[in-house]
Motif scaffolding. Structure first.
Motif, PDB file in Angstrom:
ATOM      1  N   LEU A   1       0.843  -1.200   0.000  1.00  0.00           N
ATOM      2  CA  LEU A   1       0.000   0.000   0.000  1.00  0.00           C
ATOM      3  C   LEU A   1       0.879   1.250   0.000  1.00  0.00           C
ATOM      4  O   LEU A   1       0.651   2.196  -0.762  1.00  0.00           O
ATOM      5  N   LEU A   2       1.903   1.226   0.844  1.00  0.00           N
ATOM      6  CA  LEU A   2       2.787   2.380   0.948  1.00  0.00           C
ATOM      7  C   LEU A   2       3.484   2.632  -0.381  1.00  0.00           C
ATOM      8  O   LEU A   2       3.555   3.773  -0.868  1.00  0.00           O
ATOM      9  N   ASP A   3       3.979   1.554  -0.996  1.00  0.00           N
ATOM     10  CA  ASP A   3       4.689   1.719  -2.266  1.00  0.00           C
ATOM     11  C   ASP A   3       3.759   2.168  -3.383  1.00  0.00           C
ATOM     12  O   ASP A   3       4.155   2.933  -4.263  1.00  0.00           O
ATOM     13  N   SER A   4       2.505   1.687  -3.365  1.00  0.00           N
ATOM     14  CA  SER A   4       1.553   2.168  -4.377  1.00  0.00           C
ATOM     15  C   SER A   4       1.354   3.672  -4.195  1.00  0.00           C
ATOM     16  O   SER A   4       1.301   4.422  -5.171  1.00  0.00           O
ATOM     17  N   ASN A   5       1.235   4.112  -2.952  1.00  0.00           N
ATOM     18  CA  ASN A   5       1.093   5.550  -2.695  1.00  0.00           C
ATOM     19  C   ASN A   5       2.284   6.334  -3.223  1.00  0.00           C
ATOM     20  O   ASN A   5       2.130   7.339  -3.920  1.00  0.00           O
ATOM     21  N   ILE A   6       3.488   5.850  -2.885  1.00  0.00           N
ATOM     22  CA  ILE A   6       4.694   6.569  -3.326  1.00  0.00           C
ATOM     23  C   ILE A   6       4.757   6.580  -4.854  1.00  0.00           C
ATOM     24  O   ILE A   6       4.988   7.613  -5.481  1.00  0.00           O
ATOM     25  N   GLY A   7       4.495   5.385  -5.456  1.00  0.00           N
ATOM     26  CA  GLY A   7       4.565   5.293  -6.916  1.00  0.00           C
ATOM     27  C   GLY A   7       3.593   6.241  -7.591  1.00  0.00           C
ATOM     28  O   GLY A   7       3.932   6.913  -8.577  1.00  0.00           O
ATOM     29  N   LEU A   8       2.381   6.325  -7.050  1.00  0.00           N
ATOM     30  CA  LEU A   8       1.378   7.212  -7.658  1.00  0.00           C
ATOM     31  C   LEU A   8       1.801   8.673  -7.571  1.00  0.00           C
ATOM     32  O   LEU A   8       1.674   9.431  -8.525  1.00  0.00           O
ATOM     33  N   VAL A   9       2.301   9.079  -6.403  1.00  0.00           N
ATOM     34  CA  VAL A   9       2.695  10.483  -6.269  1.00  0.00           C
ATOM     35  C   VAL A   9       3.854  10.784  -7.206  1.00  0.00           C
ATOM     36  O   VAL A   9       3.877  11.815  -7.885  1.00  0.00           O
ATOM     37  N   LEU A  10       4.818   9.854  -7.298  1.00  0.00           N
ATOM     38  CA  LEU A  10       5.956  10.063  -8.212  1.00  0.00           C
ATOM     39  C   LEU A  10       5.474  10.125  -9.662  1.00  0.00           C
ATOM     40  O   LEU A  10       5.978  10.911 -10.466  1.00  0.00           O
ATOM     41  N   HIS A  11       4.482   9.297  -9.990  1.00  0.00           N
ATOM     42  CA  HIS A  11       3.905   9.334 -11.330  1.00  0.00           C
ATOM     43  C   HIS A  11       3.319  10.727 -11.577  1.00  0.00           C
ATOM     44  O   HIS A  11       3.503  11.328 -12.635  1.00  0.00           O
ATOM     45  N   GLY A  12       2.642  11.227 -10.547  1.00  0.00           N
ATOM     46  CA  GLY A  12       2.028  12.551 -10.676  1.00  0.00           C
ATOM     47  C   GLY A  12       3.041  13.655 -10.916  1.00  0.00           C
ATOM     48  O   GLY A  12       2.747  14.650 -11.589  1.00  0.00           O
TER      49      GLY A  12
ATOM     50  N   PHE B   1       1.658  11.908 -25.635  1.00  0.00           N
ATOM     51  CA  PHE B   1       2.175  11.413 -24.353  1.00  0.00           C
ATOM     52  C   PHE B   1       1.307  12.007 -23.267  1.00  0.00           C
ATOM     53  O   PHE B   1       1.138  13.224 -23.221  1.00  0.00           O
ATOM     54  N   THR B   2       0.760  11.172 -22.423  1.00  0.00           N
ATOM     55  CA  THR B   2      -0.148  11.762 -21.433  1.00  0.00           C
ATOM     56  C   THR B   2       0.565  11.900 -20.097  1.00  0.00           C
ATOM     57  O   THR B   2       0.949  10.897 -19.502  1.00  0.00           O
ATOM     58  N   ALA B   3       0.745  13.147 -19.684  1.00  0.00           N
ATOM     59  CA  ALA B   3       1.183  13.343 -18.299  1.00  0.00           C
ATOM     60  C   ALA B   3      -0.090  13.252 -17.469  1.00  0.00           C
ATOM     61  O   ALA B   3      -1.124  13.804 -17.858  1.00  0.00           O
ATOM     62  N   PRO B   4      -0.036  12.540 -16.354  1.00  0.00           N
ATOM     63  CA  PRO B   4      -1.272  12.336 -15.589  1.00  0.00           C
ATOM     64  C   PRO B   4      -1.752  13.638 -14.958  1.00  0.00           C
ATOM     65  O   PRO B   4      -0.937  14.464 -14.554  1.00  0.00           O
ATOM     66  N   SER B   5      -3.070  13.817 -14.919  1.00  0.00           N
ATOM     67  CA  SER B   5      -3.588  15.008 -14.238  1.00  0.00           C
ATOM     68  C   SER B   5      -3.603  14.723 -12.749  1.00  0.00           C
ATOM     69  O   SER B   5      -3.730  13.579 -12.323  1.00  0.00           O
ATOM     70  N   MET B   6      -3.479  15.797 -11.954  1.00  0.00           N
ATOM     71  CA  MET B   6      -3.489  15.611 -10.509  1.00  0.00           C
ATOM     72  C   MET B   6      -4.771  14.912 -10.057  1.00  0.00           C
ATOM     73  O   MET B   6      -4.766  14.080  -9.158  1.00  0.00           O
ATOM     74  N   ALA B   7      -5.873  15.273 -10.696  1.00  0.00           N
ATOM     75  CA  ALA B   7      -7.155  14.689 -10.286  1.00  0.00           C
ATOM     76  C   ALA B   7      -7.136  13.178 -10.471  1.00  0.00           C
ATOM     77  O   ALA B   7      -7.617  12.430  -9.621  1.00  0.00           O
ATOM     78  N   SER B   8      -6.537  12.713 -11.583  1.00  0.00           N
ATOM     79  CA  SER B   8      -6.575  11.260 -11.812  1.00  0.00           C
ATOM     80  C   SER B   8      -5.657  10.554 -10.814  1.00  0.00           C
ATOM     81  O   SER B   8      -5.965   9.470 -10.328  1.00  0.00           O
ATOM     82  N   VAL B   9      -4.533  11.196 -10.485  1.00  0.00           N
ATOM     83  CA  VAL B   9      -3.646  10.585  -9.489  1.00  0.00           C
ATOM     84  C   VAL B   9      -4.369  10.513  -8.143  1.00  0.00           C
ATOM     85  O   VAL B   9      -4.340   9.502  -7.444  1.00  0.00           O
ATOM     86  N   LEU B  10      -5.057  11.604  -7.815  1.00  0.00           N
ATOM     87  CA  LEU B  10      -5.765  11.644  -6.532  1.00  0.00           C
ATOM     88  C   LEU B  10      -6.846  10.566  -6.500  1.00  0.00           C
ATOM     89  O   LEU B  10      -7.053   9.900  -5.483  1.00  0.00           O
ATOM     90  N   GLU B  11      -7.512  10.378  -7.637  1.00  0.00           N
ATOM     91  CA  GLU B  11      -8.565   9.349  -7.677  1.00  0.00           C
ATOM     92  C   GLU B  11      -7.949   7.983  -7.349  1.00  0.00           C
ATOM     93  O   GLU B  11      -8.468   7.235  -6.525  1.00  0.00           O
ATOM     94  N   GLN B  12      -6.821   7.682  -8.002  1.00  0.00           N
ATOM     95  CA  GLN B  12      -6.187   6.381  -7.750  1.00  0.00           C
ATOM     96  C   GLN B  12      -5.724   6.274  -6.303  1.00  0.00           C
ATOM     97  O   GLN B  12      -5.863   5.232  -5.673  1.00  0.00           O
ATOM     98  N   LEU B  13      -5.184   7.380  -5.766  1.00  0.00           N
ATOM     99  CA  LEU B  13      -4.743   7.363  -4.368  1.00  0.00           C
ATOM    100  C   LEU B  13      -5.913   7.023  -3.456  1.00  0.00           C
ATOM    101  O   LEU B  13      -5.794   6.227  -2.539  1.00  0.00           O
ATOM    102  N   ASN B  14      -7.056   7.665  -3.731  1.00  0.00           N
ATOM    103  CA  ASN B  14      -8.234   7.395  -2.899  1.00  0.00           C
ATOM    104  C   ASN B  14      -8.624   5.935  -2.991  1.00  0.00           C
ATOM    105  O   ASN B  14      -8.953   5.304  -1.992  1.00  0.00           O
ATOM    106  N   ILE B  15      -8.595   5.395  -4.205  1.00  0.00           N
ATOM    107  CA  ILE B  15      -9.029   4.008  -4.366  1.00  0.00           C
ATOM    108  C   ILE B  15      -8.114   3.074  -3.574  1.00  0.00           C
ATOM    109  O   ILE B  15      -8.582   2.240  -2.813  1.00  0.00           O
ATOM    110  N   ILE B  16      -6.790   3.251  -3.710  1.00  0.00           N
ATOM    111  CA  ILE B  16      -5.927   2.283  -3.023  1.00  0.00           C
ATOM    112  C   ILE B  16      -6.004   2.463  -1.515  1.00  0.00           C
ATOM    113  O   ILE B  16      -5.807   1.532  -0.761  1.00  0.00           O
ATOM    114  N   ASN B  17      -6.310   3.682  -1.043  1.00  0.00           N
ATOM    115  CA  ASN B  17      -6.406   3.875   0.401  1.00  0.00           C
ATOM    116  C   ASN B  17      -7.810   3.610   0.913  1.00  0.00           C
ATOM    117  O   ASN B  17      -8.117   3.868   2.072  1.00  0.00           O
TER     118      ASN B  17
END
Length: 1355
Positions: A1170-1181, A1290-1306
């Motif tokens: 869970l922690l690594d998914s969080n870190i990975g998502l933020v880094l992706h963002g 090339f799609t840079a992720p939008s903050m909203a989509s990263v936040l959505e994924q963060l919410n889902i994994i948490n």
């Protein structure tokens, strides 16, 4: 409550009669609600402040009363909400004018005391240097202890003047102590040394100060360029390095700005008579930063320079004398450096979050510390040699009478909410003070600073009294426990007794008193500290015991009043009333174990003590001749021999067992009633029951299956549901067999038992089958004296005793056949996720499994088919087992070490335990004792004195051999290993983690530096690395019952989806918790975490951030900086930071959490995914794709291992990895991962499920992109550089989509949202906030399936 945010003084002069923790912490919210006050911290002469007159009476017994039907429960919620509104009170503003400052406004509330305004002034930056003043309104002095509403003429806008008062010796000392506290306010040494309830907190280093002030701070995080995302090398996935130093990052604020070189009491104290008559109170000696040595007189008028020097006494005022009312004003005039640095220091002090500086209720010790400079400090020196009676004790001229305080607070009235709060607050406060005093006393006893009351006896038999507390050592002194296991039993008895005290305290029967009890393990000794029953020391024990037995059941006496009082505890504690024979063969009635003694003190109170057998014996560890255990126990090799015969079942197990039997009882009765219905004429019902009862012994699950189908008929099921709700209600209190009279419910038609003898027979049969002591209702209780050596029962009770024996066997096998398997199941489905030894032990205890079953649990884990998914639990269990064995050995090892060799001995033990260096040789300290041989006789009196160097001969191989032996004999578990390296290799442990576990368990504090455990040439530790040895303290932690009920109903509301109401109830709970515990407590931490989550779900991100920040600070302070709970709090805070656009802060917090988790448990743990998914998502963002992949792929690996390759978590992991590959335009890898995810969704959810469709859409999109890219590449190959290239998206992720994924994994938003919805999310939240302001919040909710609350109708 404007000014109240940093309301908590950095330092509290110890004289302060009003208890500080009553200060409201939550700013305005709390301040205006119920805050009962008492005039002094110790509960003496507390004036009960009625809160808001009597607005609270409506809640009074609601919380106590059990909700019968749901409608009543609803009504109760309503009344709670009513109350939430009523209790709030209107504050008003007064102006305050202090000498030499501008008048300022202060918001106050009518039930505050004048004392609290004092407190605010003592803490404010511009008035903090004043302690000796009065507040005056129109020339009249206000009384410190009167409430503001009782003061005539005090109203909105009144001007209060601060008037300097003349000093007394006491006031002068308080002033000096306060100034010293201000000078030390940023210095962490008290936290490292574990004194004055200070503890560490590092959050502010990672958040750059306070998170809430994003406005004031330069806004960071939106400009992605300036974020430095590179994590330190040691926290990257796969790194094997586990450094210790980052555990305590350097806080630049802690480099103290020196204001003075020395501030100490002068050697000329106390003033001689002729100077006393000139008003001299005491003399101080000060060295300024500029090296100026001055001597200062504290006089009734203030402080001035005198003409004394180090060697000549001349008390005349110097010229100029700089007479000032405050020491700070005086020093500012004579030392420019003091003036400059003191101002800067106060600025910093006020900026710190209040939670970083308030004292915690119980001391938390840090197992690591840097090397701290030891500075000169007069107050510390003075505290060390007095029991501080001049300060912390508010009762003039005597030490605190702990027993009187503990009992008086219990006797306070508890009729309505304000009274109960006042009572619980007083009880909690006295307990935390008593625990602190007892700990201090126990250390003094072992360190040899207290004279024994029986100095003639040998050391282990000595007893001590210090500060009105009685201390005894955990040895079997008078062969008291010879039958029960000698010293091993004497060591176990105090903790059993403490559990008994805790249990009776929780039942809280009026008129029955227990002793204040604290058990302290320090330097290898166990010390029991108890409050003293008035008069007990003057009498012989034989005369004073009027209930129970002092010789384990030979002579037994009983007493009607005790029977009546204990009768009230028998139901909640499941203790059966029973008769035993005394030595004259007379039958004596008891309602507790024989060891439990009743003594009436000189104060007329009924005390019970020696509660070590409150709970029934554990037959799995108590082999009895001629008694057979049930097959489940025998099959697992029980009964086993234990060190002592005091092994008893835990209260949690008894509760679970009774609950389990209750369900069984309901099912049987239902089944029989059904059968009766089916065949009215035939009488086949009784055999059925007999059948079931025999079956039940072996395998309770059969009966459950038979009744599953049958319970559908309306008649039976109503009985069942009514009762199960009742039992749930009860279980929220510690009572499970509360007033459940199933006869009433079952015999719905049966007005009187005679009328329908059939159904009574049914109940009778069911009662007998489950071992109920009553034939008409379900009621299971245990006789704690069964199998006690030396206890005999009358002939006529033989049947009863047989039944009780059977019940005990059933309970013992229930632990093995139900509780351990259910623990394993909970670990498999991750509802139990222990991270370290302490949380693992807690997980066992919650299910009623004692630690002595650790070996059995490990074997069970080892035999489970899904063993690989339990690897983390198995590893933590092995580590716990090894460190506990090492702790047992360390205990006896330390008893043979004299004080001068302590650090050498501890470092030698750690080398043998952890270092790969095979011949660790102890460094014996050089013999400084040659000249002291003469005093050898006297020195022998300290426990463990003597010329003892046996400890030095320990070798690593011998220690590990002993650990393996201990594991075998205590836990019946085989560890094959001869050295630490083998263990680490075989079980995948980490040496740093082992070091942390052993240090915490034994109280060792080590120097924080990098240790080289693996060197084969030199040992890892030297004696310089051992900084301290702390006590490990067990105590009673009283609970806030009303607040807890609010908290529970709030949680229930949230689960039903009524977030608003839930939020209000939890706010109210927070408020009540603050009232009882003061601002700092584990339960407040849980409250804040839940509130933050609710704020977040309801879209109030800044509020979520602020509450979660408090939760993190509190968790660091109360549980420890690397406690698993703190790690979780860091993760939540990171999420809310990200949602607030503070990306770099979010990353720093996640990196911190990952570092702590690596240290505490290592990388191989489901929570790490869970922690690594969080870190990975933020880094992706923030477009750090390569780094992001390292973390996400690690998360994928761990999820696959612990959740199985087909789990939805793994599907989500694949999807997250695919997204990053897409952003890197590596479409082939992206496709590969998304296909994996798609397959899982299709197999688990079916073709038509939304997730499956989304995944298949995304696959199509990726395929198109891949084809387009290929085309472009081909084009380039064909036409060379002048090819017309189509731009690839090339799609840079939008903050909203990263936040959505963060919410889902948490696990925050439970509703699948489409991308489109998410784009509206931000604007939506803002729109709704505006709507709410316009009061239109009730408009329709159909259009937007947005967040949790929208899905649920609002009642």
């Amino acid at each position: 409550m404007v000014s109240k945010t940093d309301d908590i003084p950095a330092s509290v002069p110890h004289c302060n009669p009003v208890d500080l923790a009553d200060e409201p912490l939550n700013g305005a919210q709390e301040s205006s609600k119920t805050r009962p006050k008492k005039s002094c911290g110790c509960g003496h002469g507390a004036e009960t402040a009625m809160v808001n007159g009597d607005s609270c009476h409506e809640h009074t017994d609601e919380a106590e009363s059990k909700h019968v039907g749901s409608s009543e429960a609803e009504r109760e919620e309503d009344s709670n909400e009513q109350e939430v509104i009523v209790i709030q009170d209107t504050g008003f503003t007064v102006k305050i004018q202090a000498p030499g400052t501008e008048p300022f406004d202060l918001q106050v509330s009518p039930q505050e005391m004048v004392q609290e305004i004092h407190q605010v002034l003592i803490d404010r930056e511009d008035t903090c240097h004043r302690t000796c003043f009065s507040l005056q309104l129109d020339g009249n002095v206000l009384d410190n202890f009167s409430e503001l509403k009782s003061i005539e003429g005090l109203q909105e806008g009144s001007l209060l003047k601060v008037v300097e008062e003349p000093y007394t010796v006491r006031e002068a000392r308080i002033h000096v102590r306060h100034i010293r506290d201000l000078l030390k306010s940023l210095d962490p040494s008290d936290a490292y040394n574990g004194v004055d309830c200070n503890s560490l907190s590092f959050l502010s280093i990672f958040t750059d100060g306070d998170l809430g002030d994003s406005g004031k701070r330069k806004k960071r995080g939106n400009d992605l360029e300036q974020i430095d995302c590179t994590p330190p090398e040691h926290i990257l996935p796969g790194s094997k390095d586990r450094p210790l130093v980052p555990l305590q990052p350097l806080n630049k604020d802690w480099k103290p700005m020196q204001c003075l070189k020395v501030l100490t009491m002068s050697g000329w104290n106390p003033p001689p008579g002729n100077r006393k008559m000139h008003g001299d109170l005491m003399y101080l000696y000060i060295v300024t930063v500029e090296e100026r040595h001055v001597s200062i007189t504290a006089s009734t008028r203030g402080f001035y320079l005198n003409q004394s020097t180090t060697y000549t006494f001349n008390p005349k005022p110097a010229n100029p004398s700089f007479l000032s009312h405050s020491l700070v004003e005086l020093l500012s005039q004579i030392s420019p450096a003091f003036k400059k640095n003191f101002t800067a220091l106060q600025k910093k002090r006020v900026q710190r979050h209040p939670f970083e500086r308030i004292a915690t209720p119980f001391q938390v010790y840090s197992w690591t510390a840097p090397q701290i400079d030891h500075a000169m400090d007069c107050v510390r020196a003075e505290d060390a040699y007095t029991s501080r009676l001049g300060y912390e004790e508010h009762i003039p001229g005597q030490t605190r009478d702990w027993n009187e305080e503990l009992q008086t607070t219990r006797e306070l009235s508890r009729k309505n909410l304000p009274e109960r709060l006042l009572r619980e607050r007083a009880i909690f406060k006295v307990h935390s003070d008593f625990t602190a005093a007892a700990t201090r006393g126990a250390m003094a006893v072992i360190d040899g600073n207290v004279m024994a009351i029986n100095p003639g006896e040998e050391t282990r038999m000595q007893m001590f009294i210090w500060n009105n507390i009685f201390f005894s050592l955990g040895f079997d002194v008078r062969d008291h426990y010879r039958e029960l296991g000698g010293d091993a039993a004497a060591h176990a008895a105090p903790t059993n007794d403490l559990n008994g005290v805790r249990a009776y305290g929780a039942v809280d029967v009026e008129g029955l008193y227990t002793l204040g009890t604290v058990v302290v393990d320090y330097r290898g000794y166990r010390v029991t500290a108890q409050s003293i029953i008035p008069g007990i020391l003057e009498r012989e024990q034989e005369q004073s015991v009027i209930y129970g037995s002092i010789d384990f059941g030979k002579t037994v006496v009983s007493h009607n009043k005790y029977l009546e009082l204990l009768e009230k505890t028998s139901r909640p504690l499941k203790v059966q009333k029973h008769n035993v024979l005394n030595e004259k063969n007379e039958s004596v009635e008891l309602c507790s174990s024989v060891e439990c003694k009743g003594i009436i003190g000189n104060d007329g109170r009924h005390y019970i003590l020696d509660l070590l057998r409150t709970f029934p014996p554990d037959l799995n560890f108590l082999p009895v001749d001629g008694e057979e255990l049930p097959p489940e126990s025998k099959h697992l090799g029980f009964p086993r021999q234990h060190r002592h015969r005091l092994a008893c079942l835990r209260q949690e197990l008894i509760e679970a067992f009774v609950e389990h039997r209750y369900l069984l009882f309901m099912k049987m009765a239902a089944l029989q009633l059904m059968q009766q219905k089916a065949n009215k004429d035939t009488k086949t019902d009784t055999p059925a029951i007999m059948d079931v009862s025999t079956e039940d012994k072996a395998e309770p699950n059969h009966t459950q299956t038979t009744t599953e189908e049958s319970s559908h008929t309306p008649d039976a099921s109503t009985g069942q549901t009514e009762n199960s709700t009742a039992s749930e209600e009860n279980s929220s209190k510690p009572v499970t067999n509360g007033p459940l009279e199933p006869t009433a419910t079952h015999n719905g038609k049966c007005k009187s038992p005679l009328e329908d003898s059939k159904s009574c027979e049914v109940v009778l049969n069911a009662c007998q089958a489950v071992g109920s002591i009553s034939n008409t209702s379900f009621d299971i209780r245990f006789n704690p004296d069964i199998f006690s050596p030396g206890v005999r029962f009358p002939e006529e009770t033989t049947d009863d005793v047989q039944k009780q024996k059977q019940l005990l066997k059933d309970a013992a096998s229930f632990l093995l056949s139900c509780q351990i398997p259910s623990l394993v199941k909970d670990c498999l489905d991750h509802s139990a996720l222990p991270m370290d030894g302490a949380t693992f032990a807690e997980t066992l205890h919650q299910r009623g499994i004692n630690i002595r079953y650790l070996g059995t649990v490990l074997e069970f884990l080892d035999k489970t088919s899904a063993k690989a998914q339990l690897e983390h639990i198995y590893r933590i269990g092995i580590m716990e087992l090894i460190t506990r064995c090492a702790k047992h050995i360390f205990k006896t090892y330390l008893q043979g070490v004299e004080l001068s060799a302590l650090s050498a001995a501890v470092s030698h033990f750690l080398n043998c335990f952890l270092s790969s260096f095979a011949d660790a040789v102890a460094h014996l300290p050089p013999d400084e004792l040659v000249s002291r041989r003469k005093n050898r006789k006297r020195r022998n009196r300290v426990p463990g004195g003597g010329d003892n160097t046996a400890w030095a001969s320990l070798t690593p191989s011998e220690l590990w051999k002993n650990i393996a032996t201990e594991a075998q004999s205590y836990y019946h578990f085989t560890i094959q290993c001869e050295s630490v390296d083998q263990v680490v290799e075989k079980y995948g442990l980490q040496k740093t983690t082992l070091l942390r576990e052993i240090s915490i368990k034994t109280g060792i504090q080590i120097l924080i530096k990098e240790y080289n455990f693996d060197s084969r040439h030199k040992p890892a530790f030297t004696e310089e690395d051992i900084l301290n040895i702390f006590p490990v303290v067990k105590y009673v932690n009283p609970k806030a019952s009303d607040a807890f009920h609010f908290f529970q109903s709030g949680q229930a509301k949230v689960q039903q989806g009524f977030l608003k109401e839930g939020c209000e109830l939890i706010n109210e709970a927070l408020n009540l918790f603050n009232n009882v515990y003061g601002p700092m407590h584990v339960e407040i931490c849980a409250c804040l975490r839940l509130l933050a989550r609710l704020n977040y779900i309801m879209g109030d991100h800044p509020e979520a951030l602020s509450n979660q920040q408090k939760a993190v600070l509190m968790s660091e302070r109360v549980l420890g900086i690397e406690h698993p709970n703190t790690i979780q709090e860091y993760m939540h805070l990171a999420l809310y930071c990200f949602a607030n656009g503070q990306l770099s802060t979010a990353l720093r917090l996640l990196y911190r959490a990952r570092y702590l988790m690596l240290l505490v448990t290592g990388e191989d743990h489901p929570e790490m995914a869970l922690l690594d998914s969080n870190i990975g998502l933020v880094l992706h963002g923030v477009m750090e794709y390569d780094l992001s992949l390292r973390f996400l792929e690690n998360a994928l690996t761990i999820n696959t291992k612990y959740h199985g390759a087909r789990s939805l978590k793994v599907a989500l992991s694949h999807h997250l990895v695919a997204k990053v590959y897409e952003s890197k335009a590596e479409f082939r890898s992206a496709l590969q991962h998304e296909k994996e995810g798609y397959t899982i969704y299709k197999n688990q959810m079916g073709e038509t499920h939304e997730k499956t469709k989304e995944s298949s859409e995304y696959l199509k999109y990726l395929t198109q992109q891949a084809v387009a890219l290929q085309r472009t590449m081909n084009e380039i190959y064909k036409n060379g550089s002048n090819a017309s290239i189509m731009p690839v998206k090339f799609t840079a992720p939008s903050m909203a989509s990263v936040l959505e994924q963060l919410n889902i994994i948490n696990g925050i938003i439970f509703i699948p949202l489409s991308q489109k919805d998410l784009e509206n999310l931000k604007s939506e939240v803002q729109r709704r906030q505006q709507l709410q302001e316009l009061g239109k919040s009730k408009e329709s909710t159909e259009e937007r399936p947005l967040e949790l609350e929208d899905k649920i109708p609002v009642d």
